[in-house]
Write a protein that holds these residues in place. Structure first.
Motif, short mmCIF file in Angstrom:
data_model
loop_
_atom_site.label_atom_id
_atom_site.label_comp_id
_atom_site.label_asym_id
_atom_site.label_seq_id
_atom_site.Cartn_x
_atom_site.Cartn_y
_atom_site.Cartn_z
N HIS A 1 0.85 -1.20 0.00
CA HIS A 1 0.00 0.00 0.00
C HIS A 1 0.88 1.24 0.00
CE1 HIS A 1 -3.58 -2.36 0.86
NE2 HIS A 1 -2.92 -2.95 1.84
N ASN A 2 0.44 2.29 -0.71
CA ASN A 2 1.13 3.57 -0.70
C ASN A 2 0.86 4.28 0.62
OD1 ASN A 2 2.03 3.23 -3.38
ND2 ASN A 2 0.12 4.06 -4.17
N LEU A 3 1.88 4.93 1.16
CA LEU A 3 1.75 5.67 2.42
C LEU A 3 2.08 7.13 2.17
CD1 LEU A 3 3.70 3.15 4.70
CD2 LEU A 3 1.22 3.29 4.39
N ILE A 4 1.39 8.03 2.86
CA ILE A 4 1.63 9.47 2.71
C ILE A 4 1.60 10.12 4.08
CG2 ILE A 4 -0.79 10.09 2.35
CD1 ILE A 4 0.18 12.08 0.19
N SER A 5 2.46 11.09 4.28
CA SER A 5 2.51 11.82 5.55
C SER A 5 1.34 12.81 5.62
CB SER A 5 3.83 12.58 5.64
OG SER A 5 3.82 13.46 6.75
N PRO A 6 0.77 12.98 6.81
CA PRO A 6 -0.27 14.02 6.95
C PRO A 6 0.28 15.42 6.67
CG PRO A 6 0.19 12.95 9.07
CD PRO A 6 1.00 12.24 8.04
N ASP A 7 1.60 15.59 6.73
CA ASP A 7 2.22 16.88 6.42
C ASP A 7 1.94 17.30 4.98
OD1 ASP A 7 3.31 17.04 8.96
OD2 ASP A 7 5.25 16.22 8.35
N VAL A 8 1.84 16.32 4.06
CA VAL A 8 1.55 16.64 2.66
C VAL A 8 0.16 17.26 2.54
CG1 VAL A 8 1.25 15.71 0.33
CG2 VAL A 8 3.11 14.86 1.78
N LEU A 9 -0.82 16.65 3.19
CA LEU A 9 -2.18 17.18 3.15
C LEU A 9 -2.24 18.55 3.81
CD1 LEU A 9 -2.50 13.98 2.92
CD2 LEU A 9 -4.82 14.40 3.64
N ALA A 10 -1.50 18.74 4.89
CA ALA A 10 -1.48 20.02 5.60
C ALA A 10 -0.87 21.12 4.76
CB ALA A 10 -0.72 19.88 6.92
N ALA B 1 -3.82 7.83 -7.65
CA ALA B 1 -3.17 6.94 -6.69
C ALA B 1 -3.93 6.96 -5.37
CB ALA B 1 -1.73 7.37 -6.46
N ILE B 2 -3.89 5.85 -4.68
CA ILE B 2 -4.52 5.72 -3.37
C ILE B 2 -3.43 5.63 -2.32
CG2 ILE B 2 -5.95 4.24 -1.91
CD1 ILE B 2 -7.58 3.58 -4.42
N PHE B 3 -3.59 6.41 -1.25
CA PHE B 3 -2.61 6.45 -0.16
C PHE B 3 -3.30 6.23 1.18
CE2 PHE B 3 -0.67 9.13 -3.40
CZ PHE B 3 0.67 8.75 -3.35
N HIS B 4 -2.58 5.61 2.10
CA HIS B 4 -2.98 5.54 3.50
C HIS B 4 -2.21 6.64 4.21
CE1 HIS B 4 -4.19 1.52 2.21
NE2 HIS B 4 -5.07 1.61 3.18
N ILE B 5 -2.89 7.45 5.01
CA ILE B 5 -2.23 8.54 5.74
C ILE B 5 -1.53 7.94 6.95
CG2 ILE B 5 -2.54 10.72 6.95
CD1 ILE B 5 -5.08 11.13 5.23
N ASP B 6 -0.20 7.99 6.92
CA ASP B 6 0.65 7.35 7.92
C ASP B 6 1.25 8.41 8.84
OD1 ASP B 6 2.52 5.92 9.37
OD2 ASP B 6 3.56 5.11 7.61
N LYS B 7 0.74 8.52 10.05
CA LYS B 7 1.21 9.53 11.01
C LYS B 7 2.64 9.29 11.45
CE LYS B 7 -3.34 10.72 12.75
NZ LYS B 7 -4.23 10.78 13.91
N THR B 8 3.17 8.07 11.26
CA THR B 8 4.56 7.80 11.65
C THR B 8 5.56 8.45 10.69
OG1 THR B 8 4.67 5.67 10.49
CG2 THR B 8 3.92 5.63 12.78
N ILE C 1 11.09 12.27 4.04
CA ILE C 1 10.32 11.93 2.86
C ILE C 1 8.85 12.23 3.13
CG2 ILE C 1 11.89 10.16 1.96
CD1 ILE C 1 10.02 8.07 3.31
N ALA C 2 8.10 12.46 2.07
CA ALA C 2 6.67 12.77 2.20
C ALA C 2 5.83 11.51 2.24
CB ALA C 2 6.23 13.66 1.04
N GLY C 3 6.40 10.39 1.83
CA GLY C 3 5.66 9.15 1.84
C GLY C 3 6.46 8.04 1.18
N ILE C 4 5.81 6.88 1.08
CA ILE C 4 6.41 5.72 0.44
C ILE C 4 5.41 5.22 -0.59
CG2 ILE C 4 7.47 3.46 0.78
CD1 ILE C 4 7.79 4.19 3.75
N VAL C 5 5.87 5.02 -1.81
CA VAL C 5 4.98 4.65 -2.90
C VAL C 5 5.60 3.48 -3.67
CG1 VAL C 5 5.96 6.35 -4.51
CG2 VAL C 5 3.59 5.63 -4.79
N SER C 6 4.74 2.62 -4.23
CA SER C 6 5.24 1.46 -4.97
C SER C 6 5.47 1.77 -6.44
CB SER C 6 4.30 0.26 -4.82
OG SER C 6 3.06 0.55 -5.39
N LEU C 7 4.82 2.79 -6.98
CA LEU C 7 4.88 3.17 -8.39
C LEU C 7 4.84 1.94 -9.24
CD1 LEU C 7 7.30 6.17 -8.68
CD2 LEU C 7 4.84 6.21 -8.76
#
Length: 123
Positions: free
Chosen positions: A30-39, A104-111, A117-123
Motif C-alpha cells: 500500500h502507498n503511504l503518505i505523511s499528513p504533512d503533505v495534506l497540511a 493513486a490511493i494512499f494511506h495517511i501514515d502519522k509515523t 520523505i513525504a511518503g512511500i509509494v510502490s509506483l
C-alpha cells in the motif's frame, strides 16, 4: 519490521502542482503518505494558484483546495512505515511522476511526520 527496503530509491512526485520527495519501494503493498503533505494545502483558497510562497500558509477558514485534491475514501487497516498494523484514513489523489499523471490511493501514515520523505509509494 519496517516496510522500508534496501533497494528503494527517492523520487520527486507532484501533487497539486507541488513536488514532494517520496521513497519508491516496489515491494510495498500500500502507498503511504505523511499528513504533512495534506497540511501543505490547508489555507490555500481553491481559486488561487499554489506557489512556493503559499505552499505552507497559515490556516484560513472556508477553504477547500485540500478537499478538491484529496478525496477521502474510508479508514482501513494497513502496515505503517514503522511496520506496525494500524487503522489509517485512506485518500485518493492525482500524482505526476516523470511527466505521467495517474490516480493513486494512499494511506495517511502519522509515523511519517517529521521524516525526510513525504511518503512511500510502490509506483
Amino acid at each position: 519490521m519496517s516496510t522500508r527496503s534496501k533497494t528503494s530509491s527517492t523520487e520527486l512526485l507532484y501533487i497539486g502542482g507541488i513536488g514532494f520527495m517520496f521513497e519508491v519501494n516496489p515491494s510495498l503493498k500500500h502507498n503511504l503518505i505523511s499528513p504533512d503533505v495534506l497540511a501543505s494545502f490547508d489555507g490555500v483558497k481553491e481559486s488561487e494558484e499554489v506557489t512556493e510562497d503559499c505552499a505552507f500558509p497559515l490556516p484560513i477558514s472556508n477553504t477547500n483546495l485540500r478537499q478538491s485534491i484529496f478525496q477521502y475514501i474510508r479508514e482501513e487497516w494497513t502496515v505503517c512505515s514503522d511496520g506496525i498494523f494500524r487503522k489509517c484514513p485512506k485518500v485518493k489523489c492525482r500524482i505526476e511522476h516523470n511527466s505521467n499523471s495517474k490516480s493513486a490511493i494512499f494511506h495517511i501514515d502519522k509515523t511519517l511526520v517529521y521524516e525526510n520523505i513525504a511518503g512511500i509509494v510502490s509506483l
